[in-house]
Design a protein around this motif. Sequence first.
Motif, PDB file in Angstrom:
ATOM      1  N   HIS A  81     -47.754 -50.189 -14.111  1.00 54.86           N
ATOM      2  CA  HIS A  81     -48.725 -49.200 -14.589  1.00 54.86           C
ATOM      3  C   HIS A  81     -50.158 -49.706 -14.481  1.00 54.86           C
ATOM      4  O   HIS A  81     -51.090 -48.926 -14.320  1.00 54.86           O
ATOM      5  N   ASP A  82     -50.332 -51.026 -14.564  1.00 54.63           N
ATOM      6  CA  ASP A  82     -51.673 -51.610 -14.600  1.00 54.63           C
ATOM      7  C   ASP A  82     -51.598 -53.019 -14.040  1.00 54.63           C
ATOM      8  O   ASP A  82     -50.564 -53.683 -14.123  1.00 54.63           O
ATOM      9  N   ASP A  83     -52.698 -53.484 -13.477  1.00 58.42           N
ATOM     10  CA  ASP A  83     -52.724 -54.824 -12.897  1.00 58.42           C
ATOM     11  C   ASP A  83     -52.366 -55.903 -13.920  1.00 58.42           C
ATOM     12  O   ASP A  83     -51.705 -56.897 -13.576  1.00 58.42           O
ATOM     13  N   LEU A  84     -52.814 -55.758 -15.162  1.00 60.64           N
ATOM     14  CA  LEU A  84     -52.515 -56.765 -16.177  1.00 60.64           C
ATOM     15  C   LEU A  84     -51.010 -56.894 -16.380  1.00 60.64           C
ATOM     16  O   LEU A  84     -50.481 -57.995 -16.557  1.00 60.64           O
ATOM     17  N   VAL A  85     -50.315 -55.753 -16.356  1.00 61.80           N
ATOM     18  CA  VAL A  85     -48.859 -55.765 -16.463  1.00 61.80           C
ATOM     19  C   VAL A  85     -48.251 -56.448 -15.238  1.00 61.80           C
ATOM     20  O   VAL A  85     -47.305 -57.236 -15.356  1.00 61.80           O
ATOM     21  N   ALA A  86     -48.804 -56.181 -14.063  1.00 56.10           N
ATOM     22  CA  ALA A  86     -48.298 -56.797 -12.832  1.00 56.10           C
ATOM     23  C   ALA A  86     -48.412 -58.317 -12.891  1.00 56.10           C
ATOM     24  O   ALA A  86     -47.503 -59.029 -12.448  1.00 56.10           O
ATOM     25  N   TYR A  87     -49.522 -58.830 -13.446  1.00 55.73           N
ATOM     26  CA  TYR A  87     -49.670 -60.289 -13.546  1.00 55.73           C
ATOM     27  C   TYR A  87     -48.532 -60.887 -14.387  1.00 55.73           C
ATOM     28  O   TYR A  87     -47.979 -61.937 -14.050  1.00 55.73           O
ATOM     29  N   GLU A  88     -48.214 -60.204 -15.501  1.00 51.14           N
ATOM     30  CA  GLU A  88     -47.130 -60.678 -16.361  1.00 51.14           C
ATOM     31  C   GLU A  88     -45.795 -60.650 -15.625  1.00 51.14           C
ATOM     32  O   GLU A  88     -44.987 -61.575 -15.744  1.00 51.14           O
ATOM     33  N   ILE A  89     -45.552 -59.571 -14.910  1.00 50.57           N
ATOM     34  CA  ILE A  89     -44.287 -59.442 -14.179  1.00 50.57           C
ATOM     35  C   ILE A  89     -44.120 -60.590 -13.191  1.00 50.57           C
ATOM     36  O   ILE A  89     -43.046 -61.194 -13.088  1.00 50.57           O
ATOM     37  N   VAL A  90     -45.187 -60.894 -12.447  1.00 52.87           N
ATOM     38  CA  VAL A  90     -45.121 -61.986 -11.482  1.00 52.87           C
ATOM     39  C   VAL A  90     -44.756 -63.301 -12.175  1.00 52.87           C
ATOM     40  O   VAL A  90     -43.921 -64.080 -11.690  1.00 52.87           O
ATOM     41  N   ARG A  91     -45.357 -63.531 -13.341  1.00 50.60           N
ATOM     42  CA  ARG A  91     -45.068 -64.776 -14.076  1.00 50.60           C
ATOM     43  C   ARG A  91     -43.609 -64.824 -14.529  1.00 50.60           C
ATOM     44  O   ARG A  91     -42.942 -65.859 -14.401  1.00 50.60           O
ATOM     45  N   TYR A  92     -43.096 -63.702 -15.046  1.00 52.65           N
ATOM     46  CA  TYR A  92     -41.699 -63.664 -15.484  1.00 52.65           C
ATOM     47  C   TYR A  92     -40.749 -63.860 -14.310  1.00 52.65           C
ATOM     48  O   TYR A  92     -39.713 -64.524 -14.432  1.00 52.65           O
ATOM     49  N   LEU A  93     -41.075 -63.270 -13.161  1.00 51.49           N
ATOM     50  CA  LEU A  93     -40.237 -63.438 -11.977  1.00 51.49           C
ATOM     51  C   LEU A  93     -40.225 -64.894 -11.521  1.00 51.49           C
ATOM     52  O   LEU A  93     -39.183 -65.424 -11.099  1.00 51.49           O
ATOM     53  N   HIS A  98     -58.228 -54.459 -10.556  1.00 55.86           N
ATOM     54  CA  HIS A  98     -59.182 -55.315 -11.260  1.00 55.86           C
ATOM     55  C   HIS A  98     -59.677 -56.419 -10.327  1.00 55.86           C
ATOM     56  O   HIS A  98     -58.977 -56.800  -9.377  1.00 55.86           O
ATOM     57  N   ALA A  99     -60.847 -56.949 -10.611  1.00 53.91           N
ATOM     58  CA  ALA A  99     -61.462 -57.951  -9.728  1.00 53.91           C
ATOM     59  C   ALA A  99     -60.557 -59.164  -9.520  1.00 53.91           C
ATOM     60  O   ALA A  99     -60.503 -59.737  -8.424  1.00 53.91           O
ATOM     61  N   LEU A 100     -59.816 -59.549 -10.555  1.00 53.77           N
ATOM     62  CA  LEU A 100     -58.960 -60.735 -10.471  1.00 53.77           C
ATOM     63  C   LEU A 100     -57.788 -60.529  -9.509  1.00 53.77           C
ATOM     64  O   LEU A 100     -57.212 -61.502  -9.016  1.00 53.77           O
ATOM     65  N   SER A 101     -57.446 -59.269  -9.206  1.00 51.41           N
ATOM     66  CA  SER A 101     -56.254 -58.998  -8.400  1.00 51.41           C
ATOM     67  C   SER A 101     -56.347 -59.546  -6.982  1.00 51.41           C
ATOM     68  O   SER A 101     -55.325 -59.745  -6.322  1.00 51.41           O
ATOM     69  N   ALA A 102     -57.550 -59.780  -6.513  1.00 51.66           N
ATOM     70  CA  ALA A 102     -57.717 -60.365  -5.182  1.00 51.66           C
ATOM     71  C   ALA A 102     -57.465 -61.872  -5.182  1.00 51.66           C
ATOM     72  O   ALA A 102     -57.310 -62.470  -4.119  1.00 51.66           O
ATOM     73  N   TYR A 103     -57.397 -62.498  -6.382  1.00 46.18           N
ATOM     74  CA  TYR A 103     -57.355 -63.952  -6.464  1.00 46.18           C
ATOM     75  C   TYR A 103     -56.089 -64.496  -7.110  1.00 46.18           C
ATOM     76  O   TYR A 103     -55.870 -65.711  -7.101  1.00 46.18           O
ATOM     77  N   VAL A 104     -55.250 -63.597  -7.697  1.00 44.12           N
ATOM     78  CA  VAL A 104     -53.991 -64.086  -8.244  1.00 44.12           C
ATOM     79  C   VAL A 104     -53.063 -64.459  -7.087  1.00 44.12           C
ATOM     80  O   VAL A 104     -53.347 -64.156  -5.921  1.00 44.12           O
ATOM     81  N   SER A 105     -51.947 -65.106  -7.406  1.00 44.20           N
ATOM     82  CA  SER A 105     -51.005 -65.522  -6.361  1.00 44.20           C
ATOM     83  C   SER A 105     -49.656 -64.838  -6.587  1.00 44.20           C
ATOM     84  O   SER A 105     -49.021 -65.059  -7.616  1.00 44.20           O
ATOM     85  N   PRO A 106     -49.248 -64.001  -5.621  1.00 48.02           N
ATOM     86  CA  PRO A 106     -49.985 -63.590  -4.417  1.00 48.02           C
ATOM     87  C   PRO A 106     -51.031 -62.541  -4.756  1.00 48.02           C
ATOM     88  O   PRO A 106     -50.911 -61.847  -5.781  1.00 48.02           O
ATOM     89  N   LEU A 123     -52.728 -59.167  -5.226  1.00 48.37           N
ATOM     90  CA  LEU A 123     -51.961 -57.985  -5.616  1.00 48.37           C
ATOM     91  C   LEU A 123     -52.403 -56.730  -4.864  1.00 48.37           C
ATOM     92  O   LEU A 123     -53.592 -56.397  -4.830  1.00 48.37           O
ATOM     93  N   THR A 124     -51.438 -56.034  -4.269  1.00 46.38           N
ATOM     94  CA  THR A 124     -51.700 -54.707  -3.710  1.00 46.38           C
ATOM     95  C   THR A 124     -51.876 -53.741  -4.883  1.00 46.38           C
ATOM     96  O   THR A 124     -50.991 -53.618  -5.735  1.00 46.38           O
ATOM     97  N   SER A 125     -53.026 -53.072  -4.939  1.00 44.62           N
ATOM     98  CA  SER A 125     -53.343 -52.256  -6.110  1.00 44.62           C
ATOM     99  C   SER A 125     -54.177 -51.048  -5.716  1.00 44.62           C
ATOM    100  O   SER A 125     -54.955 -51.104  -4.755  1.00 44.62           O
ATOM    101  N   LEU A 126     -54.009 -49.977  -6.455  1.00 46.50           N
ATOM    102  CA  LEU A 126     -54.757 -48.749  -6.199  1.00 46.50           C
ATOM    103  C   LEU A 126     -56.080 -48.788  -6.962  1.00 46.50           C
ATOM    104  O   LEU A 126     -56.084 -48.846  -8.194  1.00 46.50           O
ATOM    105  N   ASP A 127     -57.172 -48.767  -6.226  1.00 46.49           N
ATOM    106  CA  ASP A 127     -58.505 -48.726  -6.841  1.00 46.49           C
ATOM    107  C   ASP A 127     -58.752 -47.304  -7.336  1.00 46.49           C
ATOM    108  O   ASP A 127     -58.801 -46.359  -6.542  1.00 46.49           O
ATOM    109  N   ILE A 128     -58.910 -47.133  -8.646  1.00 47.59           N
ATOM    110  CA  ILE A 128     -59.062 -45.797  -9.228  1.00 47.59           C
ATOM    111  C   ILE A 128     -60.528 -45.445  -9.496  1.00 47.59           C
ATOM    112  O   ILE A 128     -60.816 -44.480 -10.192  1.00 47.59           O
ATOM    113  N   SER A 129     -61.470 -46.231  -8.949  1.00 49.16           N
ATOM    114  CA  SER A 129     -62.917 -45.949  -9.080  1.00 49.16           C
ATOM    115  C   SER A 129     -63.318 -45.867 -10.551  1.00 49.16           C
ATOM    116  O   SER A 129     -63.866 -44.863 -11.016  1.00 49.16           O
ATOM    117  N   ILE A 130     -63.085 -46.951 -11.274  1.00 52.09           N
ATOM    118  CA  ILE A 130     -63.328 -46.967 -12.721  1.00 52.09           C
ATOM    119  C   ILE A 130     -64.796 -46.703 -13.044  1.00 52.09           C
ATOM    120  O   ILE A 130     -65.113 -45.943 -13.963  1.00 52.09           O
TER     121      ILE A 130
END
Length: 340
Positions: free
Chosen positions: A251-263, A282-290, A292-299
Amino acid sequence: MTVTIIDVAREANVSPSTVSRVIADNPRISEQTKRRVREVMERLEYHPNFQARNLASKSTKTIGVIMAHSTTLAFQNPFFPEVIRGICSRAHASMYGIYLSTGGTEDEIFEEVVSMVQGRKVDGIILLYSRVNDRTMNYLKETRFPFTMVGRPYQFDDEITYVDNDNKKIAHDMVDYLYQRGHRQIAFIGGDLNFVVSTDRLEGYRQALIDAELPNSDDYFIQDQAFKEKGNKSIHELMQLAAPPTAIVAHDDLVAYEIVRYLEELSIRVPTDISIVSFNNHALSAYVSPPLTSLDISIFDLGFEATKFLLEKVQNTEAPVVHHLVETNLIERESCKNIG
């Protein structure tokens, strides 16, 4: 010697009333005239007495910005600083300030909004959320106080001006994106279903599965509260299914970061073993590993446009209801791969 509005008018070759209207950002004054007067104001170092002006016009030159959580919690999510940056950009152009809510509960937020309205502390309000059965929204509607929303309202959408993404469509598109890359078992880690954005994205996800004739099992859906409470256990159970997902929509990049860590704790690699896509970019999504492919919603644009429409309502109580959908853009990175 103190510079007066008359000095500015004389230098700009306009009347004092025109200078006054420029200060108020009156839409009847042309942009060319506004630029000329503002250049003179800056050159002469003229600073309007907004306090006296606001008392005379019964305007605060301030807009209220209401978040769904306390400012402490809200600013943990990069969404809010960015949307507020958009609000500030548009408000500053019209010489408005902002009044941030500080309530930590629904009751405190409601009481703060009532205080803003009854005390005339602000000229209008922006709700940075859309909650199901929200009494704050209902109160603003009933009192006919100028307000706009970032998010589609749960009800009365034909009476309320809002700015949003087409959340049903973008969730549907995200599933289509994965389908085109060979994925057939697609899970969804959703947001809080008390908020319309979450229900819309869940609906879009489920409709996409139906349209593509893919498995539409509750086993592939983890609701926000369950994810918060169970954390890595919820992901472990998901990956232990007889037919585990090959891709996850978060649902959100922050959730995706957690999922990657749990995996990673389960020795499951992204994207080698499973793909992940998300929303918000989010800006950090370009720098996490890997990355993250994410939809920019023009916040930023969500905040900017919501403020633009609010100021139109403040200046004209008969301004029409507007539903403005902001464009989105999928940013492809390295968290998703083709399969099969």
